[in-house]
Design a protein around this motif. Sequence first.
Motif, PDB file in Angstrom:
ATOM      1  N   GLY A  99       5.721 -13.585 -12.433  1.00  0.00           N
ATOM      2  CA  GLY A  99       5.497 -14.785 -11.638  1.00  0.00           C
ATOM      3  C   GLY A  99       4.536 -14.480 -10.511  1.00  0.00           C
ATOM      4  N   PRO A 100       4.367 -15.394  -9.554  1.00  0.00           N
ATOM      5  CA  PRO A 100       3.422 -15.181  -8.457  1.00  0.00           C
ATOM      6  C   PRO A 100       3.676 -13.890  -7.690  1.00  0.00           C
ATOM      7  CG  PRO A 100       4.227 -17.444  -8.450  1.00  0.00           C
ATOM      8  CD  PRO A 100       5.054 -16.704  -9.460  1.00  0.00           C
ATOM      9  N   VAL A 101       2.602 -13.243  -7.305  1.00  0.00           N
ATOM     10  CA  VAL A 101       2.689 -12.077  -6.427  1.00  0.00           C
ATOM     11  C   VAL A 101       2.932 -12.599  -5.013  1.00  0.00           C
ATOM     12  CG1 VAL A 101       1.523 -10.031  -5.546  1.00  0.00           C
ATOM     13  CG2 VAL A 101       1.122 -10.775  -7.900  1.00  0.00           C
ATOM     14  N   GLU A 102       4.095 -12.344  -4.472  1.00  0.00           N
ATOM     15  CA  GLU A 102       4.464 -12.896  -3.171  1.00  0.00           C
ATOM     16  C   GLU A 102       3.877 -12.111  -2.008  1.00  0.00           C
ATOM     17  OE1 GLU A 102       6.169 -15.616  -2.585  1.00  0.00           O
ATOM     18  OE2 GLU A 102       6.939 -16.116  -4.578  1.00  0.00           O
ATOM     19  N   SER A 103       3.683 -10.791  -2.193  1.00  0.00           N
ATOM     20  CA  SER A 103       3.275  -9.957  -1.065  1.00  0.00           C
ATOM     21  C   SER A 103       2.622  -8.685  -1.571  1.00  0.00           C
ATOM     22  CB  SER A 103       4.510  -9.614  -0.216  1.00  0.00           C
ATOM     23  OG  SER A 103       4.196  -8.770   0.873  1.00  0.00           O
ATOM     24  N   LEU A 104       1.663  -8.167  -0.802  1.00  0.00           N
ATOM     25  CA  LEU A 104       1.011  -6.891  -1.070  1.00  0.00           C
ATOM     26  C   LEU A 104       0.994  -6.062   0.200  1.00  0.00           C
ATOM     27  CD1 LEU A 104      -2.141  -7.992  -3.134  1.00  0.00           C
ATOM     28  CD2 LEU A 104      -0.141  -6.772  -4.034  1.00  0.00           C
ATOM     29  N   ALA A 105       1.096  -4.741   0.053  1.00  0.00           N
ATOM     30  CA  ALA A 105       1.003  -3.830   1.193  1.00  0.00           C
ATOM     31  C   ALA A 105       0.284  -2.560   0.762  1.00  0.00           C
ATOM     32  CB  ALA A 105       2.398  -3.495   1.723  1.00  0.00           C
ATOM     33  N   TRP A 106      -0.470  -1.985   1.687  1.00  0.00           N
ATOM     34  CA  TRP A 106      -1.251  -0.777   1.411  1.00  0.00           C
ATOM     35  C   TRP A 106      -0.740   0.373   2.262  1.00  0.00           C
ATOM     36  CZ3 TRP A 106      -4.062   1.892  -1.696  1.00  0.00           C
ATOM     37  CH2 TRP A 106      -4.890   2.926  -1.227  1.00  0.00           C
ATOM     38  N   ASP A 107      -0.605   1.545   1.640  1.00  0.00           N
ATOM     39  CA  ASP A 107      -0.213   2.771   2.318  1.00  0.00           C
ATOM     40  C   ASP A 107      -1.406   3.714   2.354  1.00  0.00           C
ATOM     41  OD1 ASP A 107       0.907   5.134   3.253  1.00  0.00           O
ATOM     42  OD2 ASP A 107       1.783   5.656   1.305  1.00  0.00           O
ATOM     43  N   PRO A 108      -2.071   3.876   3.509  1.00  0.00           N
ATOM     44  CA  PRO A 108      -3.251   4.744   3.582  1.00  0.00           C
ATOM     45  C   PRO A 108      -2.912   6.230   3.536  1.00  0.00           C
ATOM     46  CG  PRO A 108      -2.718   3.881   5.750  1.00  0.00           C
ATOM     47  CD  PRO A 108      -1.783   3.207   4.788  1.00  0.00           C
ATOM     48  N   VAL A 109      -1.653   6.586   3.748  1.00  0.00           N
ATOM     49  CA  VAL A 109      -1.269   7.996   3.746  1.00  0.00           C
ATOM     50  C   VAL A 109      -1.267   8.548   2.328  1.00  0.00           C
ATOM     51  CG1 VAL A 109       0.535   9.653   4.345  1.00  0.00           C
ATOM     52  CG2 VAL A 109       0.100   7.683   5.843  1.00  0.00           C
ATOM     53  N   HIS A 110      -0.607   7.846   1.412  1.00  0.00           N
ATOM     54  CA  HIS A 110      -0.478   8.321   0.039  1.00  0.00           C
ATOM     55  C   HIS A 110      -1.365   7.552  -0.942  1.00  0.00           C
ATOM     56  CE1 HIS A 110       3.423   9.187   2.070  1.00  0.00           C
ATOM     57  NE2 HIS A 110       3.282  10.349   1.468  1.00  0.00           N
TER      58      HIS A 110
END
Length: 294
Positions: A99-110
Amino acid sequence: LTRHTKTVNVLAVSMHGALLLTGGNDSRVVVWSLTSGEMIQEIVSPAAGYISAITWIDVDDRGETTFAFGASDGNVQIYERTNVSALFVFCSTMIGHSGPVESLAWDPVHHRLASAGDSRPHVWNFTPEKTLVSITSKLDKQPYVARTVHFYDNGASILVSYLESGEIFCYSIEPWDLKWRKKVQGRIGNTTLEGNFLLVSNLKDGVDKYSVPSLQRVQSYSHVILRNVPLQISVARQAGLIFIGGDDGFARIFNYSTGAFRGQLEHANRGDQIIPVAVSAVLACISLYLTRRR
């Protein structure tokens, strides 16, 4: 900034504050220059449906070269440009959710991307080839909408919020395991993670700030809610301010530390919903970006 033909759902300001990404119900992602106010590029993806989530992918200190967006078809798409004068080009896509992608987050460490949708999270390794490789599998679906996802503990864990239950799940990534699940007071319309504090739009009487991992409520930013819509939250810590979307034509400003109401920003007509908000605090300047929904 005028280009979208339908409601704008998401905003993302780049690391250095030079670019703004917007995505909406018209299946468009638009890249804007925040220096000139001009549109740099638009990406139209009709097959994807409406654009529901977007984030910059900062693989190095240059920033502003790669981003990801999620849409109502459940896919996550990656775009990149080779230098600041080039246009963004399609790199890869991955079926993330049913279904719809509700949220995205990026981790610059890994160098990981997290997504939330179809009542569960996913975490992906971002490869040098600009593709996504899932590192989560066999996740049980919850009977509630997964609203937001955030990387926590310097990228070692993720926090996932669920709309109807008001629960927050914390998963460790390596090894993948449920560390804890706790409940906030009320439902969850939207969240923002600011250091060790989680700010929650409670869909009742404003925004509550909880310490993590105890999930003890330590502050409230109270305001009238006329409609049951998931208002976004953005924090300008250097200025000590918190900005909250509104459901009657304006956004609200509060003192981050004391919770005191500081004022409102008129943006549209009465009855219009100001849902996405984004703040840029670059070079000691605060810029607030709002969009409206009728």
